[in-house]
Each structure stands twice: as C-alpha cells, then as structure tokens.
Design an enzyme around this catalytic site. Structure first.
Site, PDB file in Angstrom:
ATOM      1  N   GLU A  47       0.822  -1.214   0.000  1.00 14.63           N
ATOM      2  CA  GLU A  47       0.000   0.000   0.000  1.00 14.63           C
ATOM      3  C   GLU A  47       0.861   1.272   0.000  1.00 14.63           C
ATOM      4  OE1 GLU A  47      -3.068   0.258  -0.774  1.00 14.63           O
ATOM      5  OE2 GLU A  47      -3.354  -1.899  -0.806  1.00 14.63           O
ATOM      6  N   TYR A 130      -7.079   6.716   3.649  1.00 21.09           N
ATOM      7  CA  TYR A 130      -7.172   5.705   2.591  1.00 21.09           C
ATOM      8  C   TYR A 130      -6.334   4.477   2.939  1.00 21.09           C
ATOM      9  CZ  TYR A 130      -5.766   3.035  -1.369  1.00 21.09           C
ATOM     10  OH  TYR A 130      -5.459   1.966  -2.160  1.00 21.09           O
ATOM     11  N   ASP A 148      -9.926   6.100  -2.830  1.00 20.66           N
ATOM     12  CA  ASP A 148      -8.855   6.733  -3.606  1.00 20.66           C
ATOM     13  C   ASP A 148      -9.470   7.144  -4.942  1.00 20.66           C
ATOM     14  OD1 ASP A 148      -9.109   4.409  -5.068  1.00 20.66           O
ATOM     15  OD2 ASP A 148      -6.992   3.856  -5.010  1.00 20.66           O
TER      16      ASP A 148
END
Ligand code: ADE
Length: 366
Positions: A47, A130, A148
């Site tokens: 991520e 996020y 996102d």
C-alpha cells in the site's frame, strides 16, 4: 456535467453492489505478488508503494524489498540509506522514510506487529485515511471504507453522481457511500480490493469497458450514458517550473556528490552537486556561483523531469578534471567525493540516472 447532479434512475440496490464486485474479483483478480500469500506486513509495504506508483512498477520492487527486509523488525533496524536504496526507482522517497518510521513505531508500540484498528494505523507515519482503510480491510477483514481516485470514480458512476472531491461535501459523500458499500459486503477484504481493481482495470477514467463490467446492470451512469462525464474533468494543476544545473565533477576516479537539503524534492538524497535557479543558468552564471572560470564547464545534456507538482529542467555540466582536482584538494562546503564506480553502481533516483547518462556515465539502457 455539473457537480452533484442528481440522477433520475432507481436507487442502487445496496447489497448488489459489493456482492457483484466480490464475485467478479474472485475470478478476475490480477496475479500480483502481494496477493499470493497475504501478510499484514506485505500489505503495508504494497500500500505504501502503490500510492502514486503504477502496479507494474511496484511488482518487482515489492518482491526485492521483502527479500531485503523480510520482517517489520528487520526494516526497523536498517539504516535509512539502505531503505532508500531498496526504494530506488519508485520515486517519492518520502514514502520510504515514512514506511521506515512506521516500522520503528510498530516495533516500539505494537511489539513488531501491524495494528488492526483504523485509529492505530492512522497514528503511524505516512498512513492516512485511505491507507489505513486499505490495510484494515484487506489485511484484517475489517469493515473499513477506502476512497482513492479509482474507488471514487466507480462509486460516482454507479450512483450516477459527479461530486467535487476537492470540496469537503463531495469527499464526505463519497466516504459515506464507501462505508455503506463495505458494510453491505460479505467479505470486506475482497469487496474493497475488488473495487480498487475494477477502477484500475475496467472502470477506467477514459473509455471504461462497460461491456465487461460486473456492475453495468446497476450502474446509473451507464444507464444515463454519462460515464465519460463522471467524474467531471478538472483542468490539470499547473506544475511549477524550476531549473537545476547539475555538475559532474570527477578527479582521479572520484566524483563530487552532495546531500540535498532536508526539505523539498529528493530531500536528503545523494546527488551530483546542483545549483537551483528560477531560470536557466548560463555557463558564466554557473561558473560565477562555483567560483571558477566558465571555460572549465562544458554542457553535456539536458532533460526535463516531471513530478506531480513540478517540472524540473535539468542542464548537466561536466567540469574540467584539473579544476575538479583543485576543488577536491581545497575542499568545498557541502561537497564530498565518492569513487565513481560506487556512484554509478549504487541504486539511485531516476533523475540521478539521467544526469549520469548525460555525462556518458551510464549506458542509455539503464
Ligand atoms: N492500489 C492500491 N492498493 C491496491 C491493491 N491492493 N490492488 C490494486 N490496486 C491498488
């Protein structure tokens, strides 16, 4: 299309949306390294890397990074320069520093484990709403929303509504819808990652592939024929133009280097010495800044490097070897000297590689 335009079709059936995505994702997920054997640490690294970098560029880097730092504690113990070197080629090095700092915080506060709760994740360096939602839902199956650019686009199109994501009302609307979505899911991990995947591969900004989309029957934008106008196109932000003169100074197998300032682009990374200016420096102006004669500088190339906010116009200058030798012996504030081989062999940023290429120090294929 005006923002927040209401739709005229029936409301989206809340359960059908995530269930269709989950089913589709089970049969259509791309084979990505971090999906093969899911671990919480692997998810954190992926991520971090996937923020602002395309999946294809992340695949190899993720595998190498995990080989080099297989655990949170091995990452926490590593010197910063090793972490930055393992990040080479991904750009946006602040993310690497944040990941390094987050690993130290996880060792100090969570016994070397990734915390599960959104608020604990958001307290770690470099993890915003996020990223926290993605880690909590994908790694731990929590019902946490994610938004996102890809997710927002799918949600807006399905609901047939173009909200302005630069405004707090628009953001709140999308986050509420994303929460309703994950609340109605069977498996939050599959539903959220599937939504990102759908946005990345099918429900793309231009020319969405609606015929292949599992949501086409319930997508309001498709019914209204407005999928190309949702989200509304905003003009791209203007990038600030800056100029940098990079100096390749070599003397008897040593090359001058400097460490960039702690704030700003490429903060604290090693670079050939550079002079920054508002407009392009001539040889005479650059020579004056360096305190040498302009005949000691030869221009060997130029290129433009784009970042999200800046357009950096590089001009690369080679310094006469005798003048470089004089500077090496006399010493110069902020400059240090490294063997040329170690500079050219070390992993470095794309901008450094292009500077070295201009000087013929790297082959074009690097
Ligand atoms: N972008 C960010 N995280 C992602 C993921 N897990 N899968 C696909 N695209 C992503």
């Amino acid at each position: 299309m005006p923002y927040a335009q209401g739709a005229v079709c029936a409301a989206v059936e809340p359960k059908a949306f995530p269930l269709r995505v989950e089913q589709w994702f089970k049969g259509n997920a791309r084979d990505l390294p971090w999906r093969r054997r899911r671990t919480a640490y692997g998810t954190v690294v992926s991520e971090f890397m996937l923020q602002q970098t395309q999946v294809v560029r992340v695949c190899d880097a993720w595998q190498q990074f995990l080989r080099r730092f297989p655990t949170i504690s091995s990452l926490a113990r590593a010197p910063e320069q090793d972490v930055l070197a393992a990040w080479a080629g991904l750009g946006y090095y602040r993310r690497a520093r944040h990941l390094h700092a987050a690993s130290k915080a996880m060792v100090a506060l969570h016994r070397g484990h990734v915390p599960r709760a959104r608020h604990e994740l958001e307290a770690l360096p470099g993890i915003g709403p996020y990223c926290a939602g993605a880690i909590a839902s994908i790694a731990f199956g929590k019902r946490e929303a994610i938004v996102d650019g890809n997710v927002a686009r799918v949600i807006m199109r399905v609901h047939g509504r173009a909200v302005n994501l630069t405004k707090s009302t628009g953001k709140r609307w999308v986050w509420r819808r994303a929460q309703q979505y994950v609340d109605a899911a069977d498996d939050p991990s599959c539903a959220n990652e599937g939504l990102m995947e759908l946005g990345a591969t099918i429900c793309t900004p231009r020319l969405p592939r609606c015929e292949e989309c599992p949501l086409s029957a319930l997508c309001r934008a498709r019914r209204m024929g407005s999928q190309q106008r949702i989200p509304a196109v905003r003009s791209a932000p203007k990038r600030m133009r800056v100029h940098r003169a990079a100096i390749l100074a070599e003397s008897a197998g040593w090359m001058a280097q400097c460490i960039l300032p702690p704030r700003g682009l490429w903060a604290r990374l090693p670079f050939p010495p550079m002079e920054e200016s508002g407009r392009r420096l001539s040889a005479a102006m650059l020579a004056a800044r360096l305190g040498i004669h302009k005949s000691a500088l030869r221009c060997c190339g130029s290129f433009v490097f784009q970042t999200s906010h800046r357009e950096v116009h590089f001009v690369v200058w080679r310094m006469d070897a005798r003048v470089a030798q004089r500077l090496r012996h006399a010493g110069r504030d902020g400059w240090f000297w490294r063997p040329v081989r170690s500079v050219t062999k070390a992993p470095s940023t794309g901008a450094v590689r292009q500077i070295l290429q201009c000087g013929g120090r790297l082959s074009r294929s690097v």
